[in-house]
Design a protein around this motif. Structure first.
Motif, PDB file in Angstrom:
ATOM      1  N   PRO A 280       0.831  -1.210   0.000  1.00 25.53           N
ATOM      2  CA  PRO A 280       0.000   0.000   0.000  1.00 25.53           C
ATOM      3  C   PRO A 280       0.860   1.252   0.000  1.00 25.53           C
ATOM      4  O   PRO A 280       2.043   1.234   0.343  1.00 25.53           O
ATOM      5  N   ALA A 281       0.245   2.347  -0.389  1.00 27.80           N
ATOM      6  CA  ALA A 281       0.991   3.602  -0.550  1.00 27.80           C
ATOM      7  C   ALA A 281       1.645   4.069   0.740  1.00 27.80           C
ATOM      8  O   ALA A 281       2.677   4.732   0.716  1.00 27.80           O
ATOM      9  N   ASN A 282       1.071   3.718   1.890  1.00 23.39           N
ATOM     10  CA  ASN A 282       1.625   4.192   3.159  1.00 23.39           C
ATOM     11  C   ASN A 282       2.616   3.209   3.766  1.00 23.39           C
ATOM     12  O   ASN A 282       3.039   3.371   4.903  1.00 23.39           O
ATOM     13  N   SER A 283       2.985   2.146   3.039  1.00 24.30           N
ATOM     14  CA  SER A 283       3.943   1.188   3.584  1.00 24.30           C
ATOM     15  C   SER A 283       5.305   1.854   3.735  1.00 24.30           C
ATOM     16  O   SER A 283       5.634   2.805   3.038  1.00 24.30           O
ATOM     17  N   GLY A 284       6.093   1.325   4.643  1.00 25.17           N
ATOM     18  CA  GLY A 284       7.387   1.917   4.919  1.00 25.17           C
ATOM     19  C   GLY A 284       7.321   2.925   6.042  1.00 25.17           C
ATOM     20  O   GLY A 284       8.338   3.469   6.457  1.00 25.17           O
TER      21      GLY A 284
ATOM     22  N   ALA B 139      -2.426 -13.643  -0.502  1.00 29.26           N
ATOM     23  CA  ALA B 139      -1.974 -14.254  -1.759  1.00 29.26           C
ATOM     24  C   ALA B 139      -1.817 -15.757  -1.529  1.00 29.26           C
ATOM     25  O   ALA B 139      -1.561 -16.194  -0.405  1.00 29.26           O
ATOM     26  N   PRO B 140      -1.947 -16.559  -2.592  1.00 27.37           N
ATOM     27  CA  PRO B 140      -1.799 -18.021  -2.466  1.00 27.37           C
ATOM     28  C   PRO B 140      -0.329 -18.429  -2.435  1.00 27.37           C
ATOM     29  O   PRO B 140       0.201 -18.999  -3.387  1.00 27.37           O
ATOM     30  N   LEU B 141       0.345 -18.152  -1.327  1.00 27.76           N
ATOM     31  CA  LEU B 141       1.792 -18.360  -1.256  1.00 27.76           C
ATOM     32  C   LEU B 141       2.173 -19.830  -1.199  1.00 27.76           C
ATOM     33  O   LEU B 141       3.172 -20.247  -1.794  1.00 27.76           O
ATOM     34  N   ILE B 142       1.401 -20.624  -0.450  1.00 35.38           N
ATOM     35  CA  ILE B 142       1.734 -22.025  -0.225  1.00 35.38           C
ATOM     36  C   ILE B 142       0.698 -22.894  -0.938  1.00 35.38           C
ATOM     37  O   ILE B 142      -0.506 -22.770  -0.666  1.00 35.38           O
ATOM     38  N   PRO B 143       1.122 -23.763  -1.841  1.00 35.56           N
ATOM     39  CA  PRO B 143       0.154 -24.600  -2.570  1.00 35.56           C
ATOM     40  C   PRO B 143      -0.735 -25.405  -1.621  1.00 35.56           C
ATOM     41  O   PRO B 143      -0.253 -26.001  -0.647  1.00 35.56           O
ATOM     42  N   GLY B 144      -2.041 -25.358  -1.883  1.00 38.12           N
ATOM     43  CA  GLY B 144      -2.982 -26.167  -1.124  1.00 38.12           C
ATOM     44  C   GLY B 144      -3.526 -25.525   0.130  1.00 38.12           C
ATOM     45  O   GLY B 144      -4.331 -26.144   0.833  1.00 38.12           O
ATOM     46  N   THR B 145      -3.114 -24.288   0.437  1.00 38.19           N
ATOM     47  CA  THR B 145      -3.600 -23.640   1.665  1.00 38.19           C
ATOM     48  C   THR B 145      -4.543 -22.485   1.386  1.00 38.19           C
ATOM     49  O   THR B 145      -4.935 -21.770   2.317  1.00 38.19           O
ATOM     50  N   GLY B 146      -4.893 -22.264   0.124  1.00 39.90           N
ATOM     51  CA  GLY B 146      -5.787 -21.168  -0.202  1.00 39.90           C
ATOM     52  C   GLY B 146      -5.083 -19.829  -0.130  1.00 39.90           C
ATOM     53  O   GLY B 146      -3.886 -19.724  -0.401  1.00 39.90           O
ATOM     54  N   LEU B 147      -5.839 -18.798   0.261  1.00 41.05           N
ATOM     55  CA  LEU B 147      -5.238 -17.469   0.390  1.00 41.05           C
ATOM     56  C   LEU B 147      -4.530 -17.361   1.734  1.00 41.05           C
ATOM     57  O   LEU B 147      -5.128 -17.557   2.783  1.00 41.05           O
ATOM     58  N   ASP B 148      -3.234 -17.049   1.670  1.00 41.01           N
ATOM     59  CA  ASP B 148      -2.437 -16.879   2.879  1.00 41.01           C
ATOM     60  C   ASP B 148      -2.312 -15.394   3.203  1.00 41.01           C
ATOM     61  O   ASP B 148      -2.467 -14.530   2.339  1.00 41.01           O
ATOM     62  N   SER B 149      -1.993 -15.090   4.442  1.00 44.59           N
ATOM     63  CA  SER B 149      -1.932 -13.715   4.919  1.00 44.59           C
ATOM     64  C   SER B 149      -0.491 -13.265   5.065  1.00 44.59           C
ATOM     65  O   SER B 149       0.351 -13.993   5.601  1.00 44.59           O
ATOM     66  N   LEU B 150      -0.207 -12.061   4.581  1.00 48.65           N
ATOM     67  CA  LEU B 150       1.089 -11.413   4.798  1.00 48.65           C
ATOM     68  C   LEU B 150       0.825 -10.133   5.580  1.00 48.65           C
ATOM     69  O   LEU B 150       0.278  -9.170   5.034  1.00 48.65           O
ATOM     70  N   ALA B 151       1.190 -10.122   6.844  1.00 48.55           N
ATOM     71  CA  ALA B 151       0.937  -8.967   7.700  1.00 48.55           C
ATOM     72  C   ALA B 151       2.253  -8.313   8.073  1.00 48.55           C
ATOM     73  O   ALA B 151       3.195  -8.983   8.509  1.00 48.55           O
ATOM     74  N   VAL B 152       2.321  -6.986   7.882  1.00 49.46           N
ATOM     75  CA  VAL B 152       3.476  -6.211   8.311  1.00 49.46           C
ATOM     76  C   VAL B 152       3.041  -5.347   9.486  1.00 49.46           C
ATOM     77  O   VAL B 152       2.112  -4.538   9.358  1.00 49.46           O
TER      78      VAL B 152
ATOM     79  N   PRO C 219      12.119 -10.353  10.275  1.00 53.97           N
ATOM     80  CA  PRO C 219      12.248  -9.072  10.967  1.00 53.97           C
ATOM     81  C   PRO C 219      12.734  -7.966  10.042  1.00 53.97           C
ATOM     82  O   PRO C 219      13.277  -8.225   8.969  1.00 53.97           O
ATOM     83  N   HIS C 220      12.546  -6.738  10.481  1.00 50.14           N
ATOM     84  CA  HIS C 220      13.035  -5.541   9.783  1.00 50.14           C
ATOM     85  C   HIS C 220      12.503  -5.440   8.356  1.00 50.14           C
ATOM     86  O   HIS C 220      13.245  -5.185   7.411  1.00 50.14           O
ATOM     87  N   VAL C 221      11.214  -5.640   8.198  1.00 55.24           N
ATOM     88  CA  VAL C 221      10.537  -5.503   6.907  1.00 55.24           C
ATOM     89  C   VAL C 221       9.547  -4.345   6.989  1.00 55.24           C
ATOM     90  O   VAL C 221       8.765  -4.257   7.936  1.00 55.24           O
ATOM     91  N   ALA C 222       9.586  -3.454   6.015  1.00 57.08           N
ATOM     92  CA  ALA C 222       8.634  -2.339   5.960  1.00 57.08           C
ATOM     93  C   ALA C 222       7.688  -2.465   4.778  1.00 57.08           C
ATOM     94  O   ALA C 222       6.541  -2.043   4.852  1.00 57.08           O
ATOM     95  N   THR C 223       8.169  -3.008   3.661  1.00 56.41           N
ATOM     96  CA  THR C 223       7.335  -3.147   2.463  1.00 56.41           C
ATOM     97  C   THR C 223       7.340  -4.596   2.003  1.00 56.41           C
ATOM     98  O   THR C 223       8.341  -5.314   2.155  1.00 56.41           O
ATOM     99  N   VAL C 224       6.232  -5.017   1.413  1.00 56.63           N
ATOM    100  CA  VAL C 224       6.134  -6.365   0.866  1.00 56.63           C
ATOM    101  C   VAL C 224       5.218  -6.334  -0.355  1.00 56.63           C
ATOM    102  O   VAL C 224       4.184  -5.666  -0.340  1.00 56.63           O
ATOM    103  N   SER C 225       5.652  -7.005  -1.430  1.00 54.02           N
ATOM    104  CA  SER C 225       4.863  -7.118  -2.654  1.00 54.02           C
ATOM    105  C   SER C 225       4.905  -8.579  -3.103  1.00 54.02           C
ATOM    106  O   SER C 225       5.797  -9.333  -2.709  1.00 54.02           O
TER     107      SER C 225
END
Length: 451
Positions: free
Chosen positions: A83-87, A96-109, A131-137
């Motif tokens: 999002p525009a306010n990330s960082g 996003a479907p990061l792991i096969p077979g688990t549906g939509l997974d959550s990425l929380a910062v 750790p030490h993550v501000a942005t994720v795409s």
């Protein structure tokens, strides 16, 4: 990317590596398994590139070459941006479907007094934290491959050159997230097999290197890095995601690096305060394919076109080229000698090309300008990585080390002054020994940090 020009370094090509943001629960592996030997390795595709004549020995060491298939390039089906306010300090969440077979997974910062943290949850449980993550795409590839995650560091890992970035994807065979390497066959590592008296080539698993800027695009990955050379400019590069037989895949360079407009940057010292500085600026601008900017350092009484024709080859050197102003020698106020060097090719066939430029010049008002240049090629005993490996295998320093650390691997990089190959031996994620191979004499010595 050239570590002599980029803070912390390349993308591409090389010495001090920053693996980006570490994982609390599942760190990326230190090296990929050895690939099968079924086809011609990409690292040898540049073998047709001629090298300059040298007095190197004609019996190179045995190298068990890795043989990856040509990568299958994938185009993202969807790109989810931060999002525009990330960082900042505002928490956010993506799915996003990061792991096969688990549906939509959550990425929380989430942000706290210790910085930003990425938490990945699948089916209600935490599977990964960084750790030490501000942005994720996230770049999705449909059913062809699990998505690729791009993380950008929080302010703790940002500096004048930008923030630290890394890319990951999920490896079902290991049930963990792994780092996506950048062009691992460009600069592989090597393991000495004493029983076979041969070197085994292993792909380099290093991902994005050092601070800069990065973003996922509709075609792949775009990066930008500040140059810490004479011009103090920027270089941007494009990569596409390729499947190469390994679960992590790889980022494959696409197109030429872009050094920006052909004009002097605001931080470029102009006019130059010495002829040595003028020469360094002139050649660095040429290496970045900026002939108009380079011509600013040519005296009006000389022909900029004539000097350009004499130094035309420099326009192909790109980010791997260096004008070594630190080792420039002043012959007289109006004559200097400055070392120039670059690397060409890939893997064991990567070779060093070194010249010495003799430049003449004149002072106009408060600045120095070039009037004439002459290039002299250096005669190298150890012009290639393959020759450097030979010198190492005959070295008592390496043999003593290998006897005590038989599972260590070595990465070969050109040294800071271009007159050495730097051999970095490591076990796992720790660097334990650095040796230097003199490219002129072939001698192997401890690197200064080990002396």
């Amino acid at each position: 990317m050239n570590p002599r020009k980029l803070l912390g370094a390349s993308v591409l090509i090389f010495a001090t590596l920053l693996a980006g943001c570490g994982s609390k629960e599942s760190a990326p592996p230190g090296a990929n398994p050895s690939p099968s030997h079924t086809s011609a390795t990409r690292s040898l595709q540049s073998s047709a590139t001629p090298t300059r004549s040298s007095n190197a020995p004609q019996n190179p060491p045995a190298i068990i070459a890795a043989a990856p298939p040509s990568p299958t390039i994938l185009t993202p089906t969807k790109v989810i941006q931060s999002p525009a306010n990330s960082g900042t300090t505002q928490n956010y969440r993506l799915t996003a479907p990061l792991i096969p077979g688990t549906g939509l997974d959550s990425l929380a910062v989430t942000f706290s007094h210790s910085g930003g943290t990425l938490t990945v949850m699948a089916q209600g449980r935490t599977v990964w934290t960084v750790p030490h993550v501000a942005t994720v795409s996230v770049a999705e590839y449909g059913s062809k491959h699990p998505p690729v995650i791009l993380t950008g560091s929080d302010q703790d890992f940002c500096g004048t050159g930008g923030c630290t970035y890394n890319t990951y994807t999920y490896d079902p065979s290991q049930s963990r997230f792994v780092t996506v390497p950048i062009d691992p066959w460009h600069q592989p590592t090597y393991r000495w097999l004493a029983g076979r008296a041969a070197w085994q080539e292993i792909p380099n698993a290093v991902g994005l290197e050092g601070p800069g800027g990065a973003s996922l695009t509709s075609t792949g990955l775009a990066t930008s890095n500040k140059l810490y050379n004479a011009t103090m400019g920027m270089v941007s590069s494009q990569f596409r995601y390729g499947l190469d037989g390994h679960a992590a895949g790889e980022w494959v360079p696409y197109g030429r690096a872009n050094f920006g407009p052909d004009a002097l940057g605001p931080l470029t010292p102009f006019p130059a305060s010495s002829l040595g500085q003028a020469a360094a600026e002139y050649y660095e601008e040429l290496m970045e394919n900026h002939p108009l900017a380079a011509s600013k350092f040519v005296a009006p009484s000389a022909s900029a076109e004539h000097l350009l024709a004499q130094n035309q080859i420099m326009r192909t050197w790109g980010v791997s080229g260096t004008a070594d102003s630190h080792d420039a020698v002043q012959i007289s106020p109006d004559t200097w000698k400055i070392p120039l060097w670059t690397t060409r090719g890939f893997g064991p066939s990567q070779h060093l090309e070194a010249d010495v430029a003799t430049v003449e010049g004149t002072q106009i008002n408060s600045g120095w300008y070039l009037t004439a240049t002459t290039l002299t090629a250096s005669d190298l005993k150890v012009p290639t990585v393959k020759r450097a490996l030979r010198q190492l295998q005959e070295s008592a320093l390496m043999q003593d080390w290998i006897r005590q650390h038989p599972n260590s691997v070595v990465t070969i990089n050109p040294g800071p002054q271009g007159m050495h190959w730097q051999a970095t031996f490591s076990e796992g994620t720790s660097t334990s020994l650095q040796l230097e191979v003199n490219v002129v004499t072939g001698s192997v010595t401890d690197a200064p940090s080990n002396s």
